[in-house]
Design an enzyme around this catalytic site. Structure first.
Site, PDB file in Angstrom:
ATOM      1  N   GLY A  53      -2.577  -4.751  -3.825  1.00 28.89           N
ATOM      2  CA  GLY A  53      -2.396  -6.193  -3.945  1.00 28.89           C
ATOM      3  C   GLY A  53      -1.170  -6.471  -4.798  1.00 28.89           C
ATOM      4  O   GLY A  53      -1.202  -7.258  -5.731  1.00 28.89           O
ATOM      5  N   HIS A  54      -0.079  -5.780  -4.451  1.00 24.34           N
ATOM      6  CA  HIS A  54       1.170  -5.968  -5.183  1.00 24.34           C
ATOM      7  C   HIS A  54       2.308  -5.281  -4.396  1.00 24.34           C
ATOM      8  O   HIS A  54       2.058  -4.546  -3.437  1.00 24.34           O
ATOM      9  CB  HIS A  54       1.076  -5.384  -6.598  1.00 24.34           C
ATOM     10  CG  HIS A  54       0.719  -3.948  -6.639  1.00 24.34           C
ATOM     11  ND1 HIS A  54      -0.522  -3.491  -7.005  1.00 24.34           N
ATOM     12  CD2 HIS A  54       1.438  -2.843  -6.329  1.00 24.34           C
ATOM     13  CE1 HIS A  54      -0.544  -2.186  -6.936  1.00 24.34           C
ATOM     14  NE2 HIS A  54       0.627  -1.763  -6.525  1.00 24.34           N
ATOM     15  N   ALA A  55       3.529  -5.542  -4.852  1.00 30.61           N
ATOM     16  CA  ALA A  55       4.708  -4.822  -4.361  1.00 30.61           C
ATOM     17  C   ALA A  55       5.462  -4.315  -5.586  1.00 30.61           C
ATOM     18  O   ALA A  55       5.119  -4.648  -6.731  1.00 30.61           O
ATOM     19  CB  ALA A  55       5.595  -5.758  -3.540  1.00 30.61           C
TER      20      ALA A  55
END
Ligand code: T46
Length: 139
Positions: A53-55
Site C-alpha cells: 500500500g505504497h510506492a
C-alpha cells in the site's frame, strides 16, 4: 541493461538442479541488476492480511516467494497487473514509482526482498493520491 522506473516484471532465477535438489543463484549482473544494499523478509503473515500500500521514490526491489505463495498487485504509469508468486526460482522486479499491494499470503509464505537501498522512510509514498499526482507529473 538498466532497470527502469515505473516498471515491473518477472525474472527467472537461474537454477542448478541435480539429484540432491535445486540451487538457485541470485548474482549481481545475473538475475540482479543492482547493488544489493538490504535484504529483508516477510513471514508469519496472518491469513487475510494485506501488506504494502505504497510506492517508492527511488528503489529497485526483487521479491521472491521463498516458500508458499502470495499475490502482488502493482500499478505503474498507466498499467495495473497482478502477479501470483509461488516459485522460489522466480522473482518479481518492482522499480521506483510503482504502487504495490500484497495479499493472499498462504500460511507458510515467506517473501524475501532484495533492495537497492537501505531503509529510508522518506523514500516511501504511502498516500495513493500523492502517488497518482507525482506519477502524472513525471509523465
Ligand atoms: C515493500 C514491501 C514488499 C524497517 O525498519 N526496515 C525495513 O527495511 C523495512 C522494509 C521496514 N521497516 C519498518 C517500517 C515499518 O515500521 O517495518 C515496519 C513495517 O514496514 P512496512 O509497513 O513498510 O511493510 P510492508 O510489508 O507493507 O512493505 C514492505 C517494504 O516496506 C516495502 O518497501 O516494497 O514490503
Amino acid at each position: 541493461m538498466a532497470y527502469q522506473p515505473r516498471s515491473h516484471y518477472l525474472v527467472d532465477i537461474p537454477t542448478i538442479p541435480d539429484e540432491r535438489g535445486k540451487l538457485a543463484v541470485l548474482e549481481h549482473n545475473g538475475a540482479v541488476l543492482f547493488d544489493i544494499k538490504r535484504v529483508y523478509y516477510l513471514f508469519d503473515v496472518p491469513a487475510g492480511t494485506s501488506r504494502g500500500g505504497h510506492a517508492h521514490r527511488n528503489l529497485d526491489q526483487l521479491l521472491i516467494a521463498i516458500s508458499g505463495s502470495f499475490t502482488v498487485d502493482v500499478e505503474g504509469l498507466d498499467d495495473k497487473s497482478s502477479y501470483v508468486l509461488n516459485r522460489p526460482n522466480q522473482a518479481l522486479y518492482i522499480g521506483s514509482m510503482v504502487w504495490r499491494e500484497m495479499r493472499d499470503f498462504s500460511s507458510n509464505a515467506v517473501c524475501l526482498v532484495l533492495a537497492s537501498t537501505v531503509y529510508m522512510e522518506a523514500d516511501y509514498i504511502r498516500n495513493y493520491d500523492e502517488f497518482a499526482r507525482l506519477n502524472r507529473s513525471i509523465s
